[in-house]
Design a protein around this motif. Sequence first.
Motif: not given
Length: 267
Positions: A114-135
Amino acid sequence: MPYRLGSAARAEGHRLHVHETLGSTNTEAMARARAGETGPLWVVTHRQEAGRGRRGNSWASLPGNLAASVLWPIAGVAPDHLAELGFVAGLALIEALEATCGTLPDTGSGSAARSLQLKWPNDVLLGGAKLAGLLLEAETLPGGRRAAVIGFGVNVAAAPDGLAAMSLAAAGYAGGAEALLEHLSDRMAAQARAWDRGRNFADLRAAWLARAAGLGTEIAVRSGGHILRGVFETIDEGGRLVILAPDGNRHTVTAGEVHFGTAATAA
């Protein structure tokens, strides 16, 4: 529940255009800029048919997911600070996700899932999997006026098949994209105010690093046909990735695709 902006965003003059179908919310927001709009203007669609990711990749937007863009005013932002808006948006999104979802139910995989993290440069991960992307896209318009648009694609109801992706619904969130947009617009207003057109990027950088996925671990960055391996040491004062290579040299990366763990070895 209809889409609407948060009360803080509305108080700061943010406005909202909602569409049933669009090719791309980023494209629509930039078209509004070319027509004279300055923002902040949010563009949201229930169905996005030609979403884009970084480097021209497509972004699938499934029914029930959030597809939104904001045309952000950048008057007074120096060109070398413009890329920092991506970090502003990343922090705003992760805070909005936490405000919207609270503590996600335990799906049996423990807190890490359930951990939310920011992946450089533009993604959000939930439990290590991609939850969201930014552009983040910027353009110089006729007359020399500049425009910047930030797109948000969030897997609220479903994640695309065949990818290492996650959705909020799969993690136990029962709400909709509408609630997320309210929190996102408020958090974007607050983070941009704190950033202050780049004057306070040092504080934002520290907050981003506290949320960073893979910090201090072995990573691989693919940029074009080149792959750079090493330890993800930090991001520098301009938001560039800093890698400590096995030979002891440090390298800064402006753009690229980051791989962690076993994926870094295979990259």
